[in-house]
Structures are given as C-alpha cells and as structure tokens.
Write a protein that holds these residues in place. Structure first.
Motif, PDB file in Angstrom:
ATOM      1  N   MET A   1      12.961   4.895  11.359  1.00  0.00           N
ATOM      2  CA  MET A   1      12.141   4.572  10.195  1.00  0.00           C
ATOM      3  C   MET A   1      12.190   5.721   9.192  1.00  0.00           C
ATOM      4  SD  MET A   1       8.243   3.068  10.164  1.00  0.00           S
ATOM      5  CE  MET A   1       8.796   1.524  10.870  1.00  0.00           C
ATOM      6  N   SER A   2      12.077   5.400   7.935  1.00  0.00           N
ATOM      7  CA  SER A   2      12.296   6.375   6.870  1.00  0.00           C
ATOM      8  C   SER A   2      11.164   7.388   6.719  1.00  0.00           C
ATOM      9  CB  SER A   2      12.488   5.641   5.540  1.00  0.00           C
ATOM     10  OG  SER A   2      11.340   4.852   5.231  1.00  0.00           O
ATOM     11  N   LYS A   3       9.971   7.083   7.228  1.00  0.00           N
ATOM     12  CA  LYS A   3       8.817   7.983   7.120  1.00  0.00           C
ATOM     13  C   LYS A   3       8.496   8.288   5.657  1.00  0.00           C
ATOM     14  CE  LYS A   3       8.152   8.716  11.604  1.00  0.00           C
ATOM     15  NZ  LYS A   3       6.908   8.378  12.336  1.00  0.00           N
ATOM     16  N   THR A   4       8.384   7.222   4.849  1.00  0.00           N
ATOM     17  CA  THR A   4       8.166   7.395   3.409  1.00  0.00           C
ATOM     18  C   THR A   4       6.793   7.966   3.079  1.00  0.00           C
ATOM     19  OG1 THR A   4       7.414   5.094   3.186  1.00  0.00           O
ATOM     20  CG2 THR A   4       9.751   5.526   2.832  1.00  0.00           C
ATOM     21  N   LEU A   5       5.868   7.958   4.044  1.00  0.00           N
ATOM     22  CA  LEU A   5       4.525   8.481   3.793  1.00  0.00           C
ATOM     23  C   LEU A   5       4.264   9.752   4.608  1.00  0.00           C
ATOM     24  CD1 LEU A   5       2.505   5.121   3.822  1.00  0.00           C
ATOM     25  CD2 LEU A   5       3.642   6.236   1.894  1.00  0.00           C
ATOM     26  N   GLN A   6       5.306  10.419   5.017  1.00  0.00           N
ATOM     27  CA  GLN A   6       5.170  11.600   5.859  1.00  0.00           C
ATOM     28  C   GLN A   6       4.268  12.648   5.208  1.00  0.00           C
ATOM     29  OE1 GLN A   6       6.725  11.918   9.000  1.00  0.00           O
ATOM     30  NE2 GLN A   6       5.268  13.606   9.182  1.00  0.00           N
ATOM     31  N   LYS A   8       1.197  12.410   4.269  1.00  0.00           N
ATOM     32  CA  LYS A   8       0.164  11.907   3.358  1.00  0.00           C
ATOM     33  C   LYS A   8      -1.089  11.498   4.135  1.00  0.00           C
ATOM     34  CE  LYS A   8       3.355  10.341  -0.253  1.00  0.00           C
ATOM     35  NZ  LYS A   8       2.934  11.344  -1.252  1.00  0.00           N
ATOM     36  N   VAL A   9      -2.213  11.497   3.426  1.00  0.00           N
ATOM     37  CA  VAL A   9      -3.494  11.091   3.993  1.00  0.00           C
ATOM     38  C   VAL A   9      -3.910   9.778   3.345  1.00  0.00           C
ATOM     39  CG1 VAL A   9      -5.944  11.667   4.236  1.00  0.00           C
ATOM     40  CG2 VAL A   9      -4.200  13.454   4.472  1.00  0.00           C
ATOM     41  N   ALA A  10      -4.205   8.787   4.171  1.00  0.00           N
ATOM     42  CA  ALA A  10      -4.557   7.453   3.681  1.00  0.00           C
ATOM     43  C   ALA A  10      -5.916   7.030   4.206  1.00  0.00           C
ATOM     44  CB  ALA A  10      -3.507   6.429   4.110  1.00  0.00           C
ATOM     45  N   VAL A  11      -6.669   6.323   3.371  1.00  0.00           N
ATOM     46  CA  VAL A  11      -7.925   5.696   3.769  1.00  0.00           C
ATOM     47  C   VAL A  11      -7.757   4.196   3.600  1.00  0.00           C
ATOM     48  CG1 VAL A  11     -10.378   5.403   3.235  1.00  0.00           C
ATOM     49  CG2 VAL A  11      -9.335   7.688   3.146  1.00  0.00           C
ATOM     50  N   VAL A  12      -8.080   3.440   4.646  1.00  0.00           N
ATOM     51  CA  VAL A  12      -7.988   1.980   4.629  1.00  0.00           C
ATOM     52  C   VAL A  12      -9.343   1.410   4.998  1.00  0.00           C
ATOM     53  CG1 VAL A  12      -6.868  -0.062   5.598  1.00  0.00           C
ATOM     54  CG2 VAL A  12      -5.551   2.061   5.291  1.00  0.00           C
ATOM     55  N   THR A  13     -10.014   0.772   4.060  1.00  0.00           N
ATOM     56  CA  THR A  13     -11.277   0.122   4.394  1.00  0.00           C
ATOM     57  C   THR A  13     -10.993  -1.293   4.912  1.00  0.00           C
ATOM     58  OG1 THR A  13     -11.664  -0.733   2.157  1.00  0.00           O
ATOM     59  CG2 THR A  13     -12.515   1.471   2.664  1.00  0.00           C
ATOM     60  N   GLY A  14     -11.873  -1.763   5.781  1.00  0.00           N
ATOM     61  CA  GLY A  14     -11.624  -3.058   6.407  1.00  0.00           C
ATOM     62  C   GLY A  14     -10.381  -3.009   7.267  1.00  0.00           C
ATOM     63  N   ALA A  29       2.911   4.478  10.970  1.00  0.00           N
ATOM     64  CA  ALA A  29       4.310   4.463  11.385  1.00  0.00           C
ATOM     65  C   ALA A  29       5.203   5.158  10.366  1.00  0.00           C
ATOM     66  CB  ALA A  29       4.779   3.026  11.598  1.00  0.00           C
ATOM     67  N   GLU A  30       4.777   5.146   9.110  1.00  0.00           N
ATOM     68  CA  GLU A  30       5.535   5.803   8.046  1.00  0.00           C
ATOM     69  C   GLU A  30       5.167   7.269   7.888  1.00  0.00           C
ATOM     70  OE1 GLU A  30       8.028   4.810   6.355  1.00  0.00           O
ATOM     71  OE2 GLU A  30       8.095   2.640   6.664  1.00  0.00           O
ATOM     72  N   GLY A  31       4.320   7.793   8.787  1.00  0.00           N
ATOM     73  CA  GLY A  31       4.049   9.219   8.807  1.00  0.00           C
ATOM     74  C   GLY A  31       2.708   9.660   8.264  1.00  0.00           C
ATOM     75  N   ALA A  32       1.866   8.723   7.836  1.00  0.00           N
ATOM     76  CA  ALA A  32       0.577   9.097   7.251  1.00  0.00           C
ATOM     77  C   ALA A  32      -0.479   9.328   8.324  1.00  0.00           C
ATOM     78  CB  ALA A  32       0.096   8.015   6.286  1.00  0.00           C
TER      79      ALA A  32
END
Length: 250
Positions: A1-6, A8-14, A29-32
């Motif tokens: 996998m390309s790890k396009t979000l390596q 990075k910090v993400a917030v997902v509500t719901g 899976a993309e690195g976040a």
C-alpha cells in the motif's frame, strides 16, 4: 500500500460503524494515527480493535458541545495538530410531512448540522494550516425523497458549509470538501426498516434507482475519503463528491 497518509493525524466522528468505521480503517492502513468517536462504549471499543493499534476511541455525542471539547482535549494531549478531520457523525429517520415532530426535527438538526458545525469550529485551534476537512453530506441533500425531508434539509446545509467555509479558511489554506454518498449498505440504512423483510424490499427499491444497479459498500466511500484527505487532492476544494453509483446524476 502506498501509505499516502503516513504520519498524519486524523479525527473521524461517527467512527464505530458503516462509513465512519470503514474510513477509519482506510486512514489507518494508509499510515495515519486515527481518533474515532461514538456514543456507545462497547461499539467504540470494538471499532478501535478493528482499526488497529494506531486508533484511539473517545466516547462522544457530537450534539453535545462538552463531548466535543473532551474529544479535542484528548487529541491535544496526544497527537495534535490535526491533519484530517472527517465530520461524519449523524443520522436520520423516516418522517413524512404531517407526522414530523419537534423532537424529530431537533434531534436530526442537532446531530447533522449543529454537530458538524461545532465539530469543525472547535477543531480550528488544533488544525494544521493546509489541513483537509471532509464533511459527510448525502444525495438526499440534492434530491427529494419521500418521508426524508428533514434529513435532506440537514444534508443540504452541510453541503453549503463546505462552500462557505473554504472562504472563511482560505488564509490558512485549509480545504473543505463534502462527500455525498447514495444508498450505502450500512447498519444505519438497515435500521430504517422495521424488519429484515422490509429491509430487503427497501434495498431492492433503492438499487433500482441506481444506474450501477446496486447499493454501495462503506469501503467505496472510504476510498473517496482517503483521496480527499491526501495530497492527491491538493487543488480540490469546496466540491461535492458523489459516491452514489450515478443516482444523483440522472
């Protein structure tokens, strides 16, 4: 996998089921590093386990501003600043005109409009300049649907948030885009039916309105969210990306 979000910090509500959970899994899976929210602790714990070791769960109801504050306090103490904010929490119920109650209206607007607004606004001090904000709208914000007018109105409001906020945030180069799923086979969609038999009939009727002839899968929306979260969409701002099998285009 390309790890396009390596990195990075993400917030997902719901993020405990359906589109939110599928997206949290994709982000990780993309690195976040991913923070997910949900209202029920058992489901939240299960979602964190499913997403993996780079996930943190925060019990939160986005219609409650104190819960949103607590979410960002956890993020601040651990992994701020935020690179990606997916304001996805929300839901709806069928209510034909003539049966709409004040509670139905208030509850739907509280989660889908108020919750989205303050999820984004309260994140602003923690968002990195150049961050990506993704809002979950719906084809119901564009199309008319029987017994779904209040839900549709909330999603039309969310769509306009994206248009307006790109102007408010232009000095910080923060992108805001909306994803508008069509009928996606999620627990939330299944829950609109009163029985399994009714659900299958409903799914069949919905599939018949979609040029691809089927309902979507949550992971298909998640893939679109990864694109909008990543640098691959660096010049995409304020759009409504339909993930609907063509339903809203005909």
């Amino acid at each position: 996998m390309s790890k396009t979000l390596q990195g990075k910090v993400a917030v997902v509500t719901g993020g405990t089921s359906g589109i939110g959970l599928a997206t949290a899994k994709r982000f990780a899976a993309e690195g976040a590093t991913v923070f997910i929210t949900g209202r029920r602790q058992a489901e939240l714990d299960a979602a964190v386990k499913a997403v993996g070791p780079h996930a943190t769960g925060v019990r939160s109801d986005v219609s409650n501003l104190a819960d949103i504050d607590r979410l960002y306090e956890v993020v601040k103490q651990n992994k701020a600043p935020i690179d990606i904010l997916f304001a996805n929490a929300g839901g709806g119920e069928f209510a034909p005109l003539g049966t709409i109650t004040e509670k139905h209206f208030d509850d739907t607007f509280a989660s889908n409009v108020k919750g989205v607004l303050f999820t984004v606004q309260k994140a602003l001090p923690l968002l990195r300049d150049g961050a990506s904000i993704i809002l979950t709208s719906s084809t119901s914000g564009t199309q008319g649907n029987p017994a779904f007018s209040v839900y549709g109105a909330t999603k039309a409001a969310v769509r306009n948030f994206a248009r307006s906020w790109i102007l408010d945030l232009k000095d910080r180069r923060i992108r805001v885009n909306a994803i508008s799923p069509g009928p996606i086979k999620t627990p939330g969609l299944h829950g609109l039916a009163k029985s399994e038999e009714e659900a299958q009939v409903m799914f069949g009727q919905m599939a018949a309105t979609i040029p691809l002839g089927r309902l979507g899968d949550p992971d298909e929306v998640a893939k679109a969210a990864v694109f909008l979260a990543s640098d691959d969409s660096s010049f995409i701002n304020g759009i409504e990306l339909f993930v609907d099998g063509g339903a809203a285009q005909i």
